[in-house]
Design a protein around this motif. Structure first.
Motif, PDB file in Angstrom:
ATOM      1  N   THR A 232      -4.594  -3.820   3.703  1.00 13.29           N
ATOM      2  CA  THR A 232      -3.719  -2.879   3.391  1.00 13.29           C
ATOM      3  C   THR A 232      -2.443  -2.760   4.218  1.00 13.29           C
ATOM      4  OG1 THR A 232      -5.714  -1.353   2.389  1.00 13.29           O
ATOM      5  CG2 THR A 232      -3.622  -0.203   2.668  1.00 13.29           C
ATOM      6  N   ALA A 233      -1.376  -2.486   3.652  1.00  9.95           N
ATOM      7  CA  ALA A 233      -0.117  -2.406   4.123  1.00  9.95           C
ATOM      8  C   ALA A 233       0.421  -1.185   3.749  1.00  9.95           C
ATOM      9  CB  ALA A 233       0.874  -3.462   4.076  1.00  9.95           C
ATOM     10  N   VAL A 234       0.691  -0.224   4.529  1.00 13.74           N
ATOM     11  CA  VAL A 234       1.389   0.995   4.297  1.00 13.74           C
ATOM     12  C   VAL A 234       2.966   0.788   4.550  1.00 13.74           C
ATOM     13  CG1 VAL A 234       1.551   3.262   4.598  1.00 13.74           C
ATOM     14  CG2 VAL A 234      -0.618   2.550   4.721  1.00 13.74           C
ATOM     15  N   ILE A 271      -0.095 -13.002  13.055  1.00 13.33           N
ATOM     16  CA  ILE A 271      -0.963 -13.082  11.944  1.00 13.33           C
ATOM     17  C   ILE A 271      -0.036 -13.734  10.959  1.00 13.33           C
ATOM     18  CG2 ILE A 271      -2.908 -12.275  10.571  1.00 13.33           C
ATOM     19  CD1 ILE A 271      -3.426 -10.469  12.601  1.00 13.33           C
ATOM     20  N   THR A 272      -0.393 -14.747  10.331  1.00 17.81           N
ATOM     21  CA  THR A 272       0.229 -15.159   9.086  1.00 17.81           C
ATOM     22  C   THR A 272      -0.875 -15.534   8.142  1.00 17.81           C
ATOM     23  OG1 THR A 272       0.011 -17.683  10.185  1.00 17.81           O
ATOM     24  CG2 THR A 272       2.034 -16.198  10.513  1.00 17.81           C
ATOM     25  N   ALA A 273      -0.390 -15.463   6.899  1.00 21.10           N
ATOM     26  CA  ALA A 273      -0.944 -15.675   5.625  1.00 21.10           C
ATOM     27  C   ALA A 273      -0.275 -16.423   4.360  1.00 21.10           C
ATOM     28  CB  ALA A 273      -1.780 -14.540   5.044  1.00 21.10           C
ATOM     29  N   PRO A 274      -0.595 -17.627   3.890  1.00 19.00           N
ATOM     30  CA  PRO A 274       0.736 -18.125   2.889  1.00 19.00           C
ATOM     31  C   PRO A 274       0.383 -17.513   1.517  1.00 19.00           C
ATOM     32  CG  PRO A 274      -1.616 -19.532   2.894  1.00 19.00           C
ATOM     33  CD  PRO A 274      -1.828 -18.138   4.091  1.00 19.00           C
ATOM     34  N   ALA A 275      -0.792 -17.055   1.106  1.00 20.45           N
ATOM     35  CA  ALA A 275      -0.893 -16.655  -0.459  1.00 20.45           C
ATOM     36  C   ALA A 275      -1.401 -15.311  -0.574  1.00 20.45           C
ATOM     37  CB  ALA A 275      -1.622 -17.703  -0.996  1.00 20.45           C
ATOM     38  N   VAL A 276      -0.835 -14.243  -0.505  1.00 19.15           N
ATOM     39  CA  VAL A 276      -1.259 -12.905  -0.453  1.00 19.15           C
ATOM     40  C   VAL A 276      -0.730 -12.417  -1.718  1.00 19.15           C
ATOM     41  CG1 VAL A 276      -1.171 -10.578   0.712  1.00 19.15           C
ATOM     42  CG2 VAL A 276      -0.817 -12.583   2.148  1.00 19.15           C
ATOM     43  N   GLU A 277      -1.890 -11.702  -2.519  1.00 20.38           N
ATOM     44  CA  GLU A 277      -1.740 -10.890  -3.937  1.00 20.38           C
ATOM     45  C   GLU A 277      -1.592  -9.533  -3.761  1.00 20.38           C
ATOM     46  OE1 GLU A 277      -3.785 -12.239  -7.613  1.00 20.38           O
ATOM     47  OE2 GLU A 277      -5.139 -10.530  -6.845  1.00 20.38           O
ATOM     48  N   ILE A 278      -0.770  -8.706  -4.168  1.00 19.82           N
ATOM     49  CA  ILE A 278      -0.619  -7.286  -3.920  1.00 19.82           C
ATOM     50  C   ILE A 278      -1.501  -6.681  -5.349  1.00 19.82           C
ATOM     51  CG2 ILE A 278       0.954  -5.541  -3.932  1.00 19.82           C
ATOM     52  CD1 ILE A 278       1.457  -7.524  -1.898  1.00 19.82           C
ATOM     53  N   GLY A 279      -2.303  -5.768  -4.816  1.00 16.35           N
ATOM     54  CA  GLY A 279      -2.960  -4.985  -5.755  1.00 16.35           C
ATOM     55  C   GLY A 279      -2.310  -3.610  -6.174  1.00 16.35           C
ATOM     56  N   ARG A 280      -2.805  -2.666  -6.863  1.00 14.24           N
ATOM     57  CA  ARG A 280      -2.134  -1.736  -7.571  1.00 14.24           C
ATOM     58  C   ARG A 280      -1.469  -0.903  -6.594  1.00 14.24           C
ATOM     59  NH1 ARG A 280      -6.953   0.333 -11.045  1.00 14.24           N
ATOM     60  NH2 ARG A 280      -8.086   0.045  -9.222  1.00 14.24           N
ATOM     61  N   PRO A 281      -0.336  -0.649  -6.344  1.00 15.84           N
ATOM     62  CA  PRO A 281       0.430   0.219  -5.278  1.00 15.84           C
ATOM     63  C   PRO A 281       0.143   1.704  -5.675  1.00 15.84           C
ATOM     64  CG  PRO A 281       2.026  -1.210  -6.186  1.00 15.84           C
ATOM     65  CD  PRO A 281       0.788  -1.236  -7.239  1.00 15.84           C
ATOM     66  N   THR A 282      -0.075   2.394  -4.701  1.00 16.74           N
ATOM     67  CA  THR A 282      -0.097   3.997  -4.668  1.00 16.74           C
ATOM     68  C   THR A 282       0.766   4.661  -3.867  1.00 16.74           C
ATOM     69  OG1 THR A 282      -1.984   4.046  -3.017  1.00 16.74           O
ATOM     70  CG2 THR A 282      -2.609   4.009  -5.418  1.00 16.74           C
ATOM     71  N   GLN A 285       2.984   9.675   1.463  1.00 18.92           N
ATOM     72  CA  GLN A 285       4.089  10.137   2.363  1.00 18.92           C
ATOM     73  C   GLN A 285       3.878  10.289   3.901  1.00 18.92           C
ATOM     74  OE1 GLN A 285       4.792  13.474   3.711  1.00 18.92           O
ATOM     75  NE2 GLN A 285       2.640  13.920   3.691  1.00 18.92           N
ATOM     76  N   THR A 286       4.693   9.835   4.612  1.00 18.19           N
ATOM     77  CA  THR A 286       4.599  10.263   6.024  1.00 18.19           C
ATOM     78  C   THR A 286       5.892  11.116   6.295  1.00 18.19           C
ATOM     79  OG1 THR A 286       3.346   7.951   6.480  1.00 18.19           O
ATOM     80  CG2 THR A 286       4.365   9.075   8.362  1.00 18.19           C
ATOM     81  N   SER A 287       5.591  12.231   7.016  1.00 18.06           N
ATOM     82  CA  SER A 287       6.662  13.147   7.407  1.00 18.06           C
ATOM     83  C   SER A 287       7.721  13.303   6.193  1.00 18.06           C
ATOM     84  CB  SER A 287       7.464  12.499   8.571  1.00 18.06           C
ATOM     85  OG  SER A 287       6.641  12.603   9.837  1.00 18.06           O
ATOM     86  N   ASN A 288       7.118  13.404   4.958  1.00 21.47           N
ATOM     87  CA  ASN A 288       8.089  13.549   3.865  1.00 21.47           C
ATOM     88  C   ASN A 288       8.858  12.334   3.340  1.00 21.47           C
ATOM     89  OD1 ASN A 288       7.249  16.195   3.063  1.00 21.47           O
ATOM     90  ND2 ASN A 288       8.560  17.104   4.303  1.00 21.47           N
ATOM     91  N   VAL A 289       8.634  11.214   4.114  1.00 21.09           N
ATOM     92  CA  VAL A 289       9.205   9.774   3.609  1.00 21.09           C
ATOM     93  C   VAL A 289       8.178   9.262   2.759  1.00 21.09           C
ATOM     94  CG1 VAL A 289       9.914   7.745   4.229  1.00 21.09           C
ATOM     95  CG2 VAL A 289      10.765   9.805   5.757  1.00 21.09           C
ATOM     96  N   THR A 290       8.654   8.746   1.569  1.00 25.77           N
ATOM     97  CA  THR A 290       7.677   8.485   0.525  1.00 25.77           C
ATOM     98  C   THR A 290       7.344   6.838   0.952  1.00 25.77           C
ATOM     99  OG1 THR A 290       8.866   9.415  -1.308  1.00 25.77           O
ATOM    100  CG2 THR A 290       7.507   7.748  -1.757  1.00 25.77           C
ATOM    101  N   THR A 291       6.243   6.451   0.876  1.00 27.73           N
ATOM    102  CA  THR A 291       5.685   5.354   1.101  1.00 27.73           C
ATOM    103  C   THR A 291       4.659   4.829  -0.214  1.00 27.73           C
ATOM    104  OG1 THR A 291       3.253   6.286   2.148  1.00 27.73           O
ATOM    105  CG2 THR A 291       5.258   5.998   3.614  1.00 27.73           C
ATOM    106  N   TYR A 292       4.319   3.504   0.053  1.00 25.83           N
ATOM    107  CA  TYR A 292       3.449   2.789  -0.580  1.00 25.83           C
ATOM    108  C   TYR A 292       2.479   2.294   0.164  1.00 25.83           C
ATOM    109  CZ  TYR A 292       7.220   1.691  -4.251  1.00 25.83           C
ATOM    110  OH  TYR A 292       8.182   2.152  -5.230  1.00 25.83           O
ATOM    111  N   SER A 293       1.184   2.482  -0.472  1.00 26.13           N
ATOM    112  CA  SER A 293      -0.295   1.739  -0.002  1.00 26.13           C
ATOM    113  C   SER A 293      -0.363   0.478  -0.909  1.00 26.13           C
ATOM    114  CB  SER A 293      -1.381   2.768   0.092  1.00 26.13           C
ATOM    115  OG  SER A 293      -2.527   2.173   0.488  1.00 26.13           O
ATOM    116  N   LEU A 294      -0.303  -0.434  -0.158  1.00 30.23           N
ATOM    117  CA  LEU A 294      -0.507  -1.908  -1.052  1.00 30.23           C
ATOM    118  C   LEU A 294      -1.557  -2.576  -0.469  1.00 30.23           C
ATOM    119  CD1 LEU A 294       3.266  -3.297  -0.235  1.00 30.23           C
ATOM    120  CD2 LEU A 294       2.439  -1.986  -2.318  1.00 30.23           C
ATOM    121  N   PRO A 295      -2.639  -2.679  -1.424  1.00 27.99           N
ATOM    122  CA  PRO A 295      -3.911  -3.513  -0.989  1.00 27.99           C
ATOM    123  C   PRO A 295      -3.498  -5.007  -1.116  1.00 27.99           C
ATOM    124  CG  PRO A 295      -4.138  -1.849  -3.054  1.00 27.99           C
ATOM    125  CD  PRO A 295      -2.665  -1.900  -2.866  1.00 27.99           C
TER     126      PRO A 295
END
Length: 312
Positions: A232-234, A271-282, A285-295
């Motif tokens: 997961t990447a936020v 850390i490297t990866a050649p073929a990452v698929e992104i799942g459904r973003p949600t 927020q952090t300190s009222n800054v909008t974020t995406y959580s990316l599976p």
């Protein structure tokens, strides 16, 4: 006054060494010590066979324990060895996760996935005067980089039961050879994902090894029976013109990931990866800054390349 053999919970030590022969005790020593945190230990997992006897009275008939193994879970700080081209102190753990080590002198140590001839480890876990030996250990690793925490690998180790014994003295494990990690910051950490140089809060990965204890008659072993790497990447939300994660997810587009942590030679982990698929973003927020959580789904490209760890 407490008894002289009262055992104190904080006093722990972990020794890890690669085995020459699967399941044969490699006898790890003080030099093989691991500096760990957040330790969880289950000394005996396995099956309980119910006897289900028919008797003319009620009562617990007991069980037969079989297929016994041990599980050890702990964190290790993410840092280098201090010298580019020298393996870090957690080297044996990565190799037990199914990574093959490739050393380029004075440059780097690369850890790439293998599925055949996976190495195994012996682990001694000591808890204030009692030693639990785990043999034929196979493991999984889950790295996490977070701006609010020390960057760490989370190792899950499963091994056959070895000897459980009293110790005269705890091993003199020290922090020698273990570098202090640097925090996850703009200065220390750079992530690119699908071609975008990211601004974000965290990246977590999980190699996803399935650790399967096997106890057929004639043998016993722990097997990495499957693998499904994920994470997961936020990240901070930007305009769709900058990066449109919704379209990338809908299209099932594969793209590369790179996370480089550290700037000083000898203390860089990549850390490297050649073929990452992104799942459904949600949204979040952090300190009222909008974020995406990316599976993240780390798919193989050429095979055995879901992701690679380089220490340099």
């Amino acid at each position: 006054m407490p008894a002289s053999d009262v055992r104190r919970w904080p006093k722990k030590a972990i020794l890890v060494k690669i085995e020459d022969t699967y399941g044969t005790d490699a006898a790890p020593a003080v030099a093989d010590g691991i500096v760990a945190a957040n330790v969880e230990f289950t000394p005996m997992e396995g099956q309980e066979l119910q006897r289900d006897l028919i008797m003319p009275y009620l009562g617990n008939q007991g069980v037969i324990l079989t297929g016994l193994y041990a599980r050890l879970v702990f964190d290790v700080e993410i840092a280098g060895s201090g010298d580019a081209g020298t393996a870090p102190k957690y080297d044996a753990l990565l190799r037990a996760c199914g990574f093959a080590q490739t050393i380029t002198a004075d440059t780097s140590v690369e850890y790439e996935i293998v599925e055949d001839a996976v190495e195994s480890a012996s682990i001694y876990f000591m808890l204030d005067g009692v030693q639990h030996a785990m043999l034929g250990v196979q493991a999984n690793v889950a790295p996490t980089f977070d701006i609010t925490a020390v960057p760490r690998f989370r190792f899950t180790c499963v091994g056959l039961l070895g000897t459980i014994s009293d110790l005269a003295n705890m091993p003199a494990v020290t922090k020698a050879g273990w570098l202090k990690p640097v925090p996850v910051t703009k200065a220390n950490s750079v992530m690119t994902l699908h071609g975008w140089t990211a601004t974000g809060d965290s990246l977590s990965l999980d190699l996803g090894n399935q650790l399967t204890p096997r106890f057929p008659f004639g043998d016993e072993y722990i097997l990495i029976s499957d693998r499904s790497a994920s994470g997961t990447a936020v990240v901070e939300a930007r305009s769709l013109a900058t990066i449109n994660w919704f379209e990338i997810a809908k299209a099932g587009t594969l793209g590369a990931l790179s996370f480089v942590h550290g700037t000083t030679e000898g203390n860089i982990v990549e850390i490297t990866a050649p073929a990452v698929e992104i799942g459904r973003p949600t949204y979040g927020q952090t300190s009222n800054v909008t974020t995406y959580s990316l599976p993240l789904a780390f798919t193989p490209d050429a095979g055995l390349d879901d992701f690679k760890i380089t220490v340099r």
